[in-house]
Design an enzyme around this catalytic site. Structure first.
Site, PDB file in Angstrom:
ATOM      1  N   ALA A 139       3.017   6.465   5.132  1.00 33.17           N
ATOM      2  CA  ALA A 139       2.263   6.131   6.446  1.00 33.17           C
ATOM      3  C   ALA A 139       2.459   7.502   7.346  1.00 33.17           C
ATOM      4  CB  ALA A 139       2.187   4.832   6.970  1.00 33.17           C
ATOM      5  N   PHE A 173       0.810  -1.151  -0.055  1.00 30.26           N
ATOM      6  CA  PHE A 173      -0.068   0.063   0.053  1.00 30.26           C
ATOM      7  C   PHE A 173       0.780   1.315   0.017  1.00 30.26           C
ATOM      8  CE2 PHE A 173      -2.601  -3.367   1.625  1.00 30.26           C
ATOM      9  CZ  PHE A 173      -3.846  -3.257   1.178  1.00 30.26           C
ATOM     10  N   VAL A 219       2.257  -1.808   4.431  1.00 32.98           N
ATOM     11  CA  VAL A 219       1.900  -0.163   4.449  1.00 32.98           C
ATOM     12  C   VAL A 219       3.332   0.544   4.558  1.00 32.98           C
ATOM     13  CG1 VAL A 219       1.017   1.716   5.566  1.00 32.98           C
ATOM     14  CG2 VAL A 219      -0.205  -0.324   5.370  1.00 32.98           C
ATOM     15  N   CYS A 220       3.406   1.151   3.490  1.00 31.28           N
ATOM     16  CA  CYS A 220       4.671   2.187   3.328  1.00 31.28           C
ATOM     17  C   CYS A 220       4.900   2.874   4.456  1.00 31.28           C
ATOM     18  CB  CYS A 220       5.046   2.772   1.959  1.00 31.28           C
ATOM     19  SG  CYS A 220       6.168   3.966   1.988  1.00 31.28           S
ATOM     20  N   VAL A 221       6.015   2.834   5.236  1.00 29.49           N
ATOM     21  CA  VAL A 221       6.231   3.542   6.452  1.00 29.49           C
ATOM     22  C   VAL A 221       6.398   5.030   6.229  1.00 29.49           C
ATOM     23  CG1 VAL A 221       8.990   3.127   6.359  1.00 29.49           C
ATOM     24  CG2 VAL A 221       7.665   3.907   8.475  1.00 29.49           C
TER      25      VAL A 221
END
Lengths: 133, 130
Positions: free
Chosen positions: B82, B39, B77-79
């Site tokens: 995010a 994501f 989820v991409c840090v």
């Protein structure tokens, strides 16, 4: 064996975050030693324009990062000729982006290549992984 | 076939997450495997446990969580994306001095290298976005 990765940039540099976050993927991806190319089509050609000034908009100007791509061994930037022409732009409106060829005594070579729409289509077709932003 | 899935838009405003979910579910039911679902951009908003959509509408976060449970999917989820958008797990919340974590069950936060790795390992990387 390295895969052929193509990052397609279709959006203007500001207005949406796609261009900035695409560049973040490209820079992280450089560490994986794959065969990387970047394509700039539609409003994506604006990402490479020279003289960007974001002071009035209060946004981070990240346009200088494109000039550093050569240091990450990313030196295949394909710009679609028709997309430039449709926007009244020429190669002269873009930043000069170069890379140093260590096999030829670090000769500076242009990273930007103008390609026609048909050639762009075959370039895309020849890739293993296409990420479109 | 081993597939990688990329979701680049958040739930509801765009259809991308719905289509990605339906594609992923259909692929799994046909016997294909999913290396990872990644994501990115506003796509990270699919991974907050705090959404409360109307009861007569689909709950996309819950659908992803249930699919992940059933097929042991790796939902990443991409840090960086995010952090910009306020999606945090307990570690991230602590690190940045925030008083809550909102990552949904079945999702985990990790780096962009996970996207590149999906491109390298999957036979096809399929992107859903605008």
């Amino acid at each position: 064996m390295a895969k052929k990765f193509l990052y397609i940039n279709r959006k203007a540099p500001y207005g949406t975050i796609y261009a900035l976050e695409s560049l973040e993927v490209v820079l992280i991806g450089a560490a994986f030693e794959q065969d990387v190319s970047l394509a700039f089509i539609d409003d994506g050609v604006y990402q490479l324009t020279a003289g960007q000034d974001t002071a009035g908009a209060g946004m981070k100007n990240f346009s200088r990062t494109y000039k550093a791509l050569g240091d990450f061994e990313i030196n295949k930037l394909y710009v679609e000729r028709e997309s430039l022409e449709e926007r009244g732009l020429t190669l002269d409106d873009l930043q000069q982006i170069t890379w140093e060829d260590e096999n030829e005594d670090y000769a500076e070579k242009p990273s930007i290549h103008l390609v026609g729409r048909a050639e762009m289509a075959s370039l895309i077709a020849s890739q293993d992984v296409v990420l479109s932003f | 076939m081993l597939l990688g899935i990329v979701v680049n838009e958040g739930p509801y405003t765009h259809q991308a997450s719905d289509t990605a979910y339906q594609f992923t579910k259909a692929a799994l039911e046909k016997g294909h495997s999913i290396f990872r679902v990644f994501f990115y951009h506003d796509g990270v908003n699919n991974g907050t446990r705090l959404t409360v959509p109307p009861q007569d509408d689909r709950n996309l976060q819950k659908l992803w969580t249930e699919l992940a449970e059933k097929y042991k999917l790796d939902l990443v989820v991409c840090v960086a994306a995010a952090q910009r958008r306020g999606i945090l797990d307990a570690d991230e919340a602590k690190r940045h001095g925030k008083d809550a974590a909102n990552i949904a069950p079945g999702f985990r936060i990790s780096g962009l290298g996970q996207l590149i790795e999906a491109g390298i390992n999957a036979e096809r990387l399929v992107t859903f976005g605008d």
